[in-house]
Write a protein that holds these residues in place. Structure first.
Motif, PDB file in Angstrom:
ATOM      1  N   VAL A 195       0.842  -1.203   0.000  1.00  0.00           N
ATOM      2  CA  VAL A 195       0.000   0.000   0.000  1.00  0.00           C
ATOM      3  C   VAL A 195       0.878   1.253   0.000  1.00  0.00           C
ATOM      4  CG1 VAL A 195      -1.638   1.362   1.360  1.00  0.00           C
ATOM      5  CG2 VAL A 195      -2.017  -1.103   1.064  1.00  0.00           C
ATOM      6  N   SER A 196       1.869   1.288   0.866  1.00  0.00           N
ATOM      7  CA  SER A 196       2.748   2.451   0.975  1.00  0.00           C
ATOM      8  C   SER A 196       3.478   2.722  -0.332  1.00  0.00           C
ATOM      9  CB  SER A 196       3.751   2.227   2.111  1.00  0.00           C
ATOM     10  OG  SER A 196       4.708   3.249   2.143  1.00  0.00           O
ATOM     11  N   PRO A 226      -6.271   8.808  -3.037  1.00  0.00           N
ATOM     12  CA  PRO A 226      -6.681   8.519  -1.658  1.00  0.00           C
ATOM     13  C   PRO A 226      -6.183   7.144  -1.200  1.00  0.00           C
ATOM     14  CG  PRO A 226      -8.555   9.265  -2.975  1.00  0.00           C
ATOM     15  CD  PRO A 226      -7.408   9.004  -3.921  1.00  0.00           C
ATOM     16  N   GLU A 227      -5.682   7.083   0.023  1.00  0.00           N
ATOM     17  CA  GLU A 227      -5.127   5.838   0.552  1.00  0.00           C
ATOM     18  C   GLU A 227      -6.148   4.711   0.554  1.00  0.00           C
ATOM     19  OE1 GLU A 227      -2.671   4.069   4.373  1.00  0.00           O
ATOM     20  OE2 GLU A 227      -3.104   6.214   4.279  1.00  0.00           O
ATOM     21  N   ASP A 228      -7.423   5.021   0.838  1.00  0.00           N
ATOM     22  CA  ASP A 228      -8.423   3.951   0.886  1.00  0.00           C
ATOM     23  C   ASP A 228      -8.609   3.291  -0.485  1.00  0.00           C
ATOM     24  OD1 ASP A 228      -9.687   6.417   0.104  1.00  0.00           O
ATOM     25  OD2 ASP A 228     -11.633   5.498   0.483  1.00  0.00           O
ATOM     26  N   GLU A 229      -8.408   4.043  -1.580  1.00  0.00           N
ATOM     27  CA  GLU A 229      -8.492   3.443  -2.914  1.00  0.00           C
ATOM     28  C   GLU A 229      -7.339   2.468  -3.142  1.00  0.00           C
ATOM     29  OE1 GLU A 229      -9.155   5.876  -6.366  1.00  0.00           O
ATOM     30  OE2 GLU A 229     -10.309   7.327  -5.184  1.00  0.00           O
ATOM     31  N   VAL A 253      -5.668   0.878  -0.755  1.00  0.00           N
ATOM     32  CA  VAL A 253      -5.912  -0.275   0.121  1.00  0.00           C
ATOM     33  C   VAL A 253      -6.863  -1.257  -0.564  1.00  0.00           C
ATOM     34  CG1 VAL A 253      -7.020  -0.994   2.279  1.00  0.00           C
ATOM     35  CG2 VAL A 253      -5.399   0.907   2.289  1.00  0.00           C
ATOM     36  N   ARG A 254      -7.953  -0.749  -1.138  1.00  0.00           N
ATOM     37  CA  ARG A 254      -8.898  -1.629  -1.843  1.00  0.00           C
ATOM     38  C   ARG A 254      -8.236  -2.327  -3.024  1.00  0.00           C
ATOM     39  NH1 ARG A 254     -12.406   2.598  -0.703  1.00  0.00           N
ATOM     40  NH2 ARG A 254     -12.295   3.447  -2.816  1.00  0.00           N
ATOM     41  N   ALA A 255      -7.399  -1.605  -3.758  1.00  0.00           N
ATOM     42  CA  ALA A 255      -6.717  -2.201  -4.912  1.00  0.00           C
ATOM     43  C   ALA A 255      -5.733  -3.289  -4.465  1.00  0.00           C
ATOM     44  CB  ALA A 255      -5.999  -1.115  -5.712  1.00  0.00           C
ATOM     45  N   VAL A 256      -5.004  -3.055  -3.385  1.00  0.00           N
ATOM     46  CA  VAL A 256      -4.069  -4.070  -2.876  1.00  0.00           C
ATOM     47  C   VAL A 256      -4.835  -5.294  -2.402  1.00  0.00           C
ATOM     48  CG1 VAL A 256      -2.454  -4.606  -0.994  1.00  0.00           C
ATOM     49  CG2 VAL A 256      -2.163  -2.511  -2.338  1.00  0.00           C
ATOM     50  N   ASP A 257      -5.923  -5.077  -1.685  1.00  0.00           N
ATOM     51  CA  ASP A 257      -6.716  -6.215  -1.200  1.00  0.00           C
ATOM     52  C   ASP A 257      -7.291  -7.022  -2.368  1.00  0.00           C
ATOM     53  OD1 ASP A 257      -6.108  -5.620   1.421  1.00  0.00           O
ATOM     54  OD2 ASP A 257      -8.005  -4.578   1.805  1.00  0.00           O
ATOM     55  N   ALA A 258      -7.724  -6.332  -3.413  1.00  0.00           N
ATOM     56  CA  ALA A 258      -8.239  -7.041  -4.599  1.00  0.00           C
ATOM     57  C   ALA A 258      -7.122  -7.846  -5.262  1.00  0.00           C
ATOM     58  CB  ALA A 258      -8.840  -6.048  -5.594  1.00  0.00           C
ATOM     59  N   LEU A 259      -5.942  -7.265  -5.360  1.00  0.00           N
ATOM     60  CA  LEU A 259      -4.804  -7.972  -5.937  1.00  0.00           C
ATOM     61  C   LEU A 259      -4.473  -9.216  -5.118  1.00  0.00           C
ATOM     62  CD1 LEU A 259      -2.199  -8.394  -7.590  1.00  0.00           C
ATOM     63  CD2 LEU A 259      -1.115  -6.758  -6.066  1.00  0.00           C
TER      64      LEU A 259
END
Length: 178
Positions: A25-26, A46-49, A51-57
């Motif tokens: 994420v960082s 935005p960091e939350d976007e 985070v969602r992209a990393v979680d999806a990956l």
């Protein structure tokens, strides 16, 4: 020092611990907000976007279809990319590379080159593919980087990427036979 760079791969979500997740994420956030062409149009992202992209990956990781390749050293995660292979018979002989990135403060140290070389080896030796493909955003100087690694431009989609109103960029199609 680049020699101490450790290359690793994650083939399932279970291989991504919370420390690596936070580092992904960082890195993605820093690369995106520095103007990197890694999936988000315009900084600030935005960091939350992210985070969602990393979680999806992470949820997509699978030994035969999607692998996360990382480069780290004593200073932490230096860069990462995604290697994706569609197992459908018509295209199973090729894989695509996505989200190639190195931390902005690590640019020029060879992190991207090492990751791309690693991706080539994993694709050929472990996934058994015969060619790699990727797309890049024009206007970023990426064509030269990939050309030095043996990639060949095979086409462009003019104006395919709308970064902002009045800022349309070509999507560059690149190919590397293995």
């Amino acid at each position: 020092m680049l020699r101490s760079l450790v290359l690793n791969q994650c083939t399932t979500g279970a291989h991504v611990d919370d420390l690596l997740r936070r580092a992904l994420v960082s890195c993605w956030l820093d690369v995106s907000n520095a103007g990197g062409a890694v999936g988000f149009p315009v900084p600030p992202v935005p960091e939350d976007e992210v985070v969602r992209a990393v979680d999806a990956l992470i949820s997509e990781l699978h030994p035969d279809r999607c692998r996360l390749l990382t480069a780290s050293d004593g200073r932490g995660l230096a860069g990462w990319l995604v290697l994706h292979r569609d197992p459908a018979p018509l295209v199973a002989h090729r894989a695509s590379v996505h989200r190639v990135q190195s931390r902005p403060e690590r640019r020029g140290e060879g992190v991207g080159t090492r990751l791309m070389t690693f991706a080539r080896e994993v694709a050929r030796d472990e996934l058994g593919v015969e060619q790699l493909q990727l797309t890049a955003r024009s206007g970023m100087g990426l064509e030269e980087f990939y050309a030095k690694l043996g990639w060949r431009e095979i086409g462009r989609w003019p104006g395919a990427l709308r970064i902002a109103p009045g800022d349309d960029r070509d999507e560059i199609l690149l190919h590397l036979p293995l």
